[in-house]
Scaffold this motif. Structure first.
Motif, mmCIF file in Angstrom:
data_model
loop_
_atom_site.group_PDB
_atom_site.id
_atom_site.type_symbol
_atom_site.label_atom_id
_atom_site.label_comp_id
_atom_site.label_asym_id
_atom_site.label_seq_id
_atom_site.Cartn_x
_atom_site.Cartn_y
_atom_site.Cartn_z
ATOM 1 N N CYS A 94 0.806 -1.192 0.046
ATOM 2 C CA CYS A 94 -0.111 -0.071 -0.185
ATOM 3 C C CYS A 94 0.747 1.322 0.115
ATOM 4 C CB CYS A 94 -1.000 0.001 1.132
ATOM 5 S SG CYS A 94 -2.295 -1.184 1.024
ATOM 6 N N LEU A 95 2.111 1.165 0.128
ATOM 7 C CA LEU A 95 2.823 2.362 -0.002
ATOM 8 C C LEU A 95 3.600 2.682 -1.343
ATOM 9 C CD1 LEU A 95 5.453 1.780 3.152
ATOM 10 C CD2 LEU A 95 2.969 2.437 3.268
ATOM 11 N N VAL A 96 3.284 3.912 -1.595
ATOM 12 C CA VAL A 96 4.087 4.522 -2.868
ATOM 13 C C VAL A 96 4.979 5.524 -2.576
ATOM 14 C CG1 VAL A 96 3.235 5.376 -5.182
ATOM 15 C CG2 VAL A 96 1.883 4.109 -4.366
ATOM 16 N N PRO A 97 6.125 5.027 -2.620
ATOM 17 C CA PRO A 97 7.400 5.700 -2.060
ATOM 18 C C PRO A 97 7.879 6.857 -3.018
ATOM 19 C CG PRO A 97 8.039 3.745 -2.384
ATOM 20 C CD PRO A 97 6.802 3.579 -2.831
ATOM 21 N N VAL A 98 7.028 7.684 -3.713
ATOM 22 C CA VAL A 98 7.553 8.887 -4.591
ATOM 23 C C VAL A 98 6.910 9.923 -3.971
ATOM 24 C CG1 VAL A 98 7.947 7.341 -6.579
ATOM 25 C CG2 VAL A 98 5.597 8.354 -6.090
ATOM 26 N N PRO A 99 7.459 11.405 -4.542
ATOM 27 C CA PRO A 99 6.829 12.608 -4.291
ATOM 28 C C PRO A 99 5.346 12.666 -4.312
ATOM 29 C CG PRO A 99 9.042 12.861 -4.778
ATOM 30 C CD PRO A 99 8.553 11.486 -5.124
ATOM 31 N N GLY A 100 4.692 13.309 -3.808
ATOM 32 C CA GLY A 100 3.332 13.739 -4.004
ATOM 33 C C GLY A 100 2.408 13.323 -2.801
ATOM 34 N N GLY A 101 2.947 12.654 -1.736
ATOM 35 C CA GLY A 101 2.275 12.281 -0.341
ATOM 36 C C GLY A 101 2.731 13.298 0.754
ATOM 37 N N VAL A 102 1.855 14.095 1.322
ATOM 38 C CA VAL A 102 2.185 15.151 2.104
ATOM 39 C C VAL A 102 1.642 15.071 3.312
ATOM 40 C CG1 VAL A 102 2.545 17.667 2.212
ATOM 41 C CG2 VAL A 102 2.888 16.627 0.195
ATOM 42 N N LEU A 103 2.322 15.304 4.390
ATOM 43 C CA LEU A 103 1.599 15.277 5.850
ATOM 44 C C LEU A 103 0.832 16.519 6.010
ATOM 45 C CD1 LEU A 103 4.157 13.513 8.042
ATOM 46 C CD2 LEU A 103 2.196 12.424 6.903
ATOM 47 N N ILE A 104 -0.317 16.587 6.680
ATOM 48 C CA ILE A 104 -0.955 17.492 7.103
ATOM 49 C C ILE A 104 -0.683 18.029 8.406
ATOM 50 C CG2 ILE A 104 -3.254 19.021 7.393
ATOM 51 C CD1 ILE A 104 -4.133 16.592 5.071
ATOM 52 N N MET A 105 -0.178 19.186 8.962
ATOM 53 C CA MET A 105 0.175 19.611 10.184
ATOM 54 C C MET A 105 -0.391 20.985 10.734
ATOM 55 S SD MET A 105 2.456 17.095 10.949
ATOM 56 C CE MET A 105 2.976 17.669 12.382
ATOM 57 N N ASP A 106 -0.909 20.883 11.954
ATOM 58 C CA ASP A 106 -1.584 21.899 12.612
ATOM 59 C C ASP A 106 -0.494 22.232 13.664
ATOM 60 O OD1 ASP A 106 -2.865 23.836 13.557
ATOM 61 O OD2 ASP A 106 -4.639 22.822 14.457
ATOM 62 N N GLY A 107 0.476 23.041 13.576
ATOM 63 C CA GLY A 107 1.444 23.226 14.596
ATOM 64 C C GLY A 107 2.448 22.021 14.544
ATOM 65 N N THR A 108 2.432 21.214 15.683
ATOM 66 C CA THR A 108 3.254 19.935 15.674
ATOM 67 C C THR A 108 2.055 18.745 15.803
ATOM 68 O OG1 THR A 108 2.977 19.901 18.282
ATOM 69 C CG2 THR A 108 5.036 20.889 17.240
ATOM 70 N N THR A 109 0.905 19.246 15.620
ATOM 71 C CA THR A 109 -0.262 17.970 15.629
ATOM 72 C C THR A 109 -0.402 17.577 14.010
ATOM 73 O OG1 THR A 109 -1.491 18.918 17.324
ATOM 74 C CG2 THR A 109 -2.837 17.493 15.846
ATOM 75 N N LEU A 110 -0.510 16.175 14.111
ATOM 76 C CA LEU A 110 -0.815 15.469 12.568
ATOM 77 C C LEU A 110 -2.358 15.243 12.554
ATOM 78 C CD1 LEU A 110 0.482 14.011 10.176
ATOM 79 C CD2 LEU A 110 0.364 12.032 11.556
ATOM 80 N N GLU A 133 -1.609 24.446 2.456
ATOM 81 C CA GLU A 133 -1.362 25.666 2.870
ATOM 82 C C GLU A 133 -2.549 26.710 2.634
ATOM 83 O OE1 GLU A 133 2.307 27.009 0.918
ATOM 84 O OE2 GLU A 133 3.652 25.831 2.364
ATOM 85 N N ALA A 134 -3.324 26.421 1.612
ATOM 86 C CA ALA A 134 -4.495 27.194 1.443
ATOM 87 C C ALA A 134 -5.368 27.211 2.374
ATOM 88 C CB ALA A 134 -5.201 27.163 0.045
ATOM 89 N N ALA A 135 -5.412 25.874 3.180
ATOM 90 C CA ALA A 135 -6.226 25.501 4.375
ATOM 91 C C ALA A 135 -5.673 26.249 5.672
ATOM 92 C CB ALA A 135 -6.597 24.324 4.546
ATOM 93 N N GLY A 136 -4.451 26.945 5.516
ATOM 94 C CA GLY A 136 -3.993 27.510 6.733
ATOM 95 C C GLY A 136 -3.232 26.791 7.576
ATOM 96 N N LEU A 137 -2.950 25.534 6.978
ATOM 97 C CA LEU A 137 -2.113 24.481 7.928
ATOM 98 C C LEU A 137 -0.782 24.368 7.361
ATOM 99 C CD1 LEU A 137 -5.195 21.930 7.762
ATOM 100 C CD2 LEU A 137 -4.209 23.336 9.832
ATOM 101 N N LYS A 138 -0.018 23.750 7.836
ATOM 102 C CA LYS A 138 1.568 23.371 7.554
ATOM 103 C C LYS A 138 1.618 22.140 6.661
ATOM 104 C CE LYS A 138 6.068 23.047 9.207
ATOM 105 N NZ LYS A 138 6.897 22.781 10.508
ATOM 106 N N ALA A 139 2.387 22.182 5.591
ATOM 107 C CA ALA A 139 2.701 21.126 4.855
ATOM 108 C C ALA A 139 3.959 20.397 5.197
ATOM 109 C CB ALA A 139 2.742 21.435 3.431
#
Length: 142
Positions: A94-110, A133-139
């Motif tokens: 189930c893992l696809v290890p290539v760019p295009g998967g980005v974690l959504i962070m709110d400060g230090t909270t995943l 980033e448009a949603a005001g969160l950290k990528a």
């Protein structure tokens, strides 16, 4: 924000799709998972090719599973191919290890992860980051 809401996931989705249209990319599939790995939303633009939904999901899922953006996972796969291959076997492929998967962070909270597939991996990642980033969160891509 303690969790990723559907409204926020939709904002991420709309902005990511908008970035793809702005850049005139090939048709994209975008999948957004919450921190548990459950799908919040998936959308496919008209004309996407077969397997794009599975690839987008795998990029987001891999980022969540390993706690790093799929760009970092890609780099790790180059340095430790046997390890990433073994982890992918444990994850039933189930893992696809290539760019295009980005974690959504709110400060230090995943909060979750975004996976994008359809154009080059670099362009997919650009769209994921733009949505978050448009949603005001950290990528966290890497």
């Amino acid at each position: 924000m303690a969790e990723l809401t559907l409204d926020v996931a939709r904002k991420i989705l709309d902005a990511a799709l908008g970035k793809g249209v702005e850049k005139k990319l090939k048709p994209l599939v975008i999948t957004i998972l919450d921190a548990r790995g459950c799908v919040k939303v998936t959308a496919a633009q008209d004309g996407t090719s077969l397997m794009r939904a599975e690839i987008a999901h795998g990029k987001a899922y891999g980022a969540l599973a390993m706690g790093m953006g799929s760009r970092a996972l890609f780099q790790r796969a180059q340095e430790q191919a046997y390890f990433v291959g073994a982890v992918n076997a444990l994850a039933q492929g189930c893992l696809v290890p290539v760019p295009g998967g980005v974690l959504i962070m709110d400060g230090t909270t995943l909060l979750g992860a975004v996976g994008v597939s359809g154009d080059t991996s670099d362009n997919d990642e650009i769209c994921a980051i733009a949505g978050i980033e448009a949603a005001g969160l950290k990528a966290n891509a890497g």
